[in-house]
Design an enzyme around this catalytic site. Sequence first.
Site, short mmCIF file in Angstrom:
data_model
loop_
_atom_site.label_atom_id
_atom_site.label_comp_id
_atom_site.label_asym_id
_atom_site.label_seq_id
_atom_site.Cartn_x
_atom_site.Cartn_y
_atom_site.Cartn_z
NE ARG A 217 -4.24 -1.50 0.14
CZ ARG A 217 -4.40 -2.53 -0.69
NH1 ARG A 217 -3.44 -2.81 -1.57
NH2 ARG A 217 -5.49 -3.26 -0.65
CD GLU A 245 -3.41 3.10 -5.22
OE1 GLU A 245 -2.36 2.89 -4.59
OE2 GLU A 245 -4.16 2.20 -5.61
CG HIS A 264 -3.56 -0.82 -7.00
ND1 HIS A 264 -3.83 -0.23 -5.78
CD2 HIS A 264 -3.50 -2.15 -6.76
CE1 HIS A 264 -3.95 -1.17 -4.85
NE2 HIS A 264 -3.75 -2.34 -5.42
#
Lengths: 297, 297
Positions: A217, A245, A264
């Site tokens: 993350r 993000e 991602h």
Amino acid sequence: MTVPVLIPDDVGMRMLATCDGVLAVRYDTRVDHCPEAEVLVAWQLPLTDLLALITQLPRLRLVQALTSGVEGWVGRLPEGIALANARGASGAACAEWVVATLLSHYRELPRFAASQARRVWAPGETGTLNGKRVLTVGAGDLATRLRDLLIPFGVSVTLTARTARPGVRPASELPDLAGTHDVTVLMAPLTEQTRHLVDADYLSRMPDGAVLVNVARGAVVDTEALIAELHRGRLHAILDVTDPEPLPPGHPLWATAGAQITPHVAAGTYGETERSWSVAVAQIASFIRGHRPDNLI
Amino acid sequence: MTVPVLIPDDVGMRMLATCDGVLAVRYDTRVDHCPEAEVLVAWQLPLTDLLALITQLPRLRLVQALTSGVEGWVGRLPEGIALANARGASGAACAEWVVATLLSHYRELPRFAASQARRVWAPGETGTLNGKRVLTVGAGDLATRLRDLLIPFGVSVTLTARTARPGVRPASELPDLAGTHDVTVLMAPLTEQTRHLVDADYLSRMPDGAVLVNVARGAVVDTEALIAELHRGRLHAILDVTDPEPLPPGHPLWATAGAQITPHVAAGTYGETERSWSVAVAQIASFIRGHRPDNLI
């Protein structure tokens, strides 16, 4: 006897159809047509919306996520409701992606793509993944899969986890290990222990030319410290996750030399949805038979 | 007793210094200071120049190359002079490079690099190497190393060679095998049998979306047929070698959609020269002790 399970998409409806003892019920932003639901498969709704839906489900016993990362849920569910993730669905794709980006970096594929665009035959030696020392933060499914892919390339791999066990070093040694490894790969959940684990101190310990890979993350890395360190030109960062993000268009990380950013996608090969559902179905089947699902958090 | 060996560079002089029974003599474009030489390590001179030098060496018994490919030499040496290549020096780097380029292609790393250049967060699913069927033309050191790297990614690998043996299919089956594999990797020497082995017919048999990888020699592929087939938009070609080579600036292959070209760098990781010399030294040591070197052609 059947257990009502709230399902957020057609793939899930199709895949749960083969699961004995399940009454699959489709939902989207409302659940008031099925107040007796005992299992809810989490949908890509904002977490606060999902938590509001859950207050309307008095018999709910399990929330099953379709992702590996469930850090937003931890500690937010009412007592008596279990949480399970989809660990195992994306491990192979993620590990493949880490090897892909490391190989592309060391073998300098972007340099040769740029030469081709200029139609220039410009040979030259490159680096290699062979002989590199890779350190993983995390020692779960993803890290062990990565290790198994890397070893045939002549790479040595050191796994770390919160708690040491045979073949796994304790996270407390990370500051020392950072200096003796060419690559650090972040693949641990975001927790209070891992938030900003890679900070200015950690980055300063990485050797010249070292590579940081983040498939965990974004907030496991202190982004400001990373940008400052990258400006020194010593390191390379391969980031599939960012903080914030999605990364906004004007964010300085986009154009920081040495930062390679992907949106991602490490787990996102064709078939990812089906693979996540396969894991979820197995978890649910286990749960309604009274067993403890493997992926309970 | 010492055997005079003609050496073309400083790395070789240093590495041969540790080899008992060798009198290492440096040469460049002339050899008249050492007419008694029995071994010549081939230098990066034009082949015709090297063949002219050899006429001045009446005692020459072995030409040792520093490359794996020695197709230019075959049949050109006077009788009684053996030829050995440096097979084994570059296999690991070449196999690594093939995996690097296949992973970059399937995981679409260039697409995400382009998004980053535009500072756009544009997620999306990609392909994967997992589950692909790879066919190699060649079953030597390079092909077996490649197989060992690919299997952990969930890839199935079929090796072919001129002559079938356990685990290796005969080259005569290639036209049929082309249609049932997602990737064909060319890693066989250029001979009269392999020249234009990949022609219009072979390419037409490859399935939609298939990938051709060439780390052999450019002329194993019929370049005109490849360009014509790539214009149909069905295939992708990853070419580390070309015909002609170097590829001239105006050649249409540079800008053919689906052609990814690198300038003969698959074996060229840092340390390649030393690795080639390690093999050469072992060959020469074996030869001067009266044994048959492993890499005799």
